[in-house]
Design a protein around this motif. Structure first.
Motif, short mmCIF file in Angstrom:
data_model
loop_
_atom_site.label_atom_id
_atom_site.label_comp_id
_atom_site.label_asym_id
_atom_site.label_seq_id
_atom_site.Cartn_x
_atom_site.Cartn_y
_atom_site.Cartn_z
N UNK A 61 5.13 -12.18 -4.82
CA UNK A 61 6.33 -11.37 -4.52
C UNK A 61 5.93 -9.94 -4.16
N UNK A 62 4.93 -9.42 -4.84
CA UNK A 62 4.41 -8.10 -4.49
C UNK A 62 3.82 -8.09 -3.10
N UNK A 63 3.11 -9.13 -2.76
CA UNK A 63 2.50 -9.26 -1.43
C UNK A 63 3.59 -9.30 -0.35
N UNK A 64 4.68 -10.02 -0.60
CA UNK A 64 5.80 -10.07 0.35
C UNK A 64 6.45 -8.70 0.49
N UNK A 65 6.55 -7.95 -0.61
CA UNK A 65 7.10 -6.59 -0.55
C UNK A 65 6.18 -5.68 0.26
N UNK A 66 4.87 -5.88 0.13
CA UNK A 66 3.92 -5.10 0.92
C UNK A 66 4.07 -5.41 2.41
N UNK A 67 4.35 -6.66 2.74
CA UNK A 67 4.56 -7.04 4.14
C UNK A 67 5.80 -6.37 4.71
N UNK A 68 6.88 -6.32 3.93
CA UNK A 68 8.10 -5.64 4.39
C UNK A 68 7.84 -4.14 4.54
N UNK A 69 7.09 -3.56 3.62
CA UNK A 69 6.72 -2.16 3.75
C UNK A 69 5.91 -1.92 5.02
N UNK A 70 5.03 -2.87 5.35
CA UNK A 70 4.23 -2.77 6.57
C UNK A 70 5.12 -2.84 7.81
N UNK A 71 6.16 -3.65 7.77
CA UNK A 71 7.10 -3.70 8.89
C UNK A 71 7.78 -2.35 9.07
N UNK A 72 8.05 -1.66 7.95
CA UNK A 72 8.63 -0.32 8.05
C UNK A 72 7.63 0.67 8.64
N UNK A 73 6.35 0.52 8.31
CA UNK A 73 5.33 1.36 8.95
C UNK A 73 5.39 1.16 10.46
N UNK A 74 5.48 -0.09 10.89
CA UNK A 74 5.55 -0.38 12.32
C UNK A 74 6.83 0.17 12.95
N UNK A 75 7.94 0.12 12.21
CA UNK A 75 9.21 0.65 12.73
C UNK A 75 9.13 2.14 13.03
N UNK A 76 8.55 2.89 12.10
CA UNK A 76 8.47 4.34 12.34
C UNK A 76 7.43 4.66 13.42
N UNK A 77 6.39 3.82 13.53
CA UNK A 77 5.44 4.00 14.62
C UNK A 77 6.10 3.73 15.97
N UNK A 78 6.93 2.71 16.04
CA UNK A 78 7.64 2.43 17.29
C UNK A 78 8.56 3.59 17.65
N UNK A 79 9.22 4.16 16.65
CA UNK A 79 10.10 5.30 16.92
C UNK A 79 9.30 6.48 17.45
#
Length: 153
Positions: A61-79
């Motif tokens: 579950x922690x690993x899945x939360x890290x993956x969602x956090x990584x998607x947020x990293x990508x979101x702000x990079x795209x912005x």
């Protein structure tokens, strides 16, 4: 292959970027490096996962939360960049894991983020890294990530 096409094939979506929750900016570009502020597993500023890895959350579950956090990293990079294909390489990833005092598998939890970046960017998605345990993170988040990436002009 384009990064956003890979995300679609993986059936993953970039979360929308909301306004920062404090007095900071999501990204700061210095030359060809982009520094990304801390990202937690939230969507529209609503935390999707709360808890303590090793107590209320499993390693997976922690690993899945890290993956969602990584998607947020990508979101702000795209912005910041307009195009995720402008990321040349991940230079550094810092991962904080809210966990019990005796939990020692921080690297495996943060692999949830590192594995996503590697899937999207190959060897360029794997940079230097530190995975740390934390007593508390904002709003009860189990994960917070920061990143430094090198980008093309």
């Amino acid at each position: 292959m384009k990064v956003e096409q890979k995300l679609k094939e993986m059936r993953l979506e970039l979360p929308p970027v909301a306004d920062p929750a404090g007095l900071y900016v999501y990204t700061r570009r210095v030359g060809n490096l982009v520094y990304v502020s801390g990202q937690t597993p939230d969507i529209n500023s609503i935390l999707q996962v709360k808890g303590i890895v090793g107590e209320t959350l499993t390693l997976e579950e922690g690993k899945a939360a890290a993956k969602l956090s990584a998607l947020n990293v990508l979101s702000v990079l795209k912005r910041e960049l307009g195009d995720l294909d402008r990321v040349k390489q991940f230079v550094h990833l810092t991962g904080f894991v809210r966990c019990t005092k005796d939990f020692e598998e921080h690297p495996q939890v943060i692999n949830g983020a590192s594995e996503l970046f590697r899937e999207l960017y190959g060897a360029a998605g794997v940079g230097t890294r530190i995975a740390l345990g934390a007593y508390a993170l904002p709003e009860g988040a189990p994960i917070e990530l920061t990143a430094i990436v090198e980008v093309t002009d």
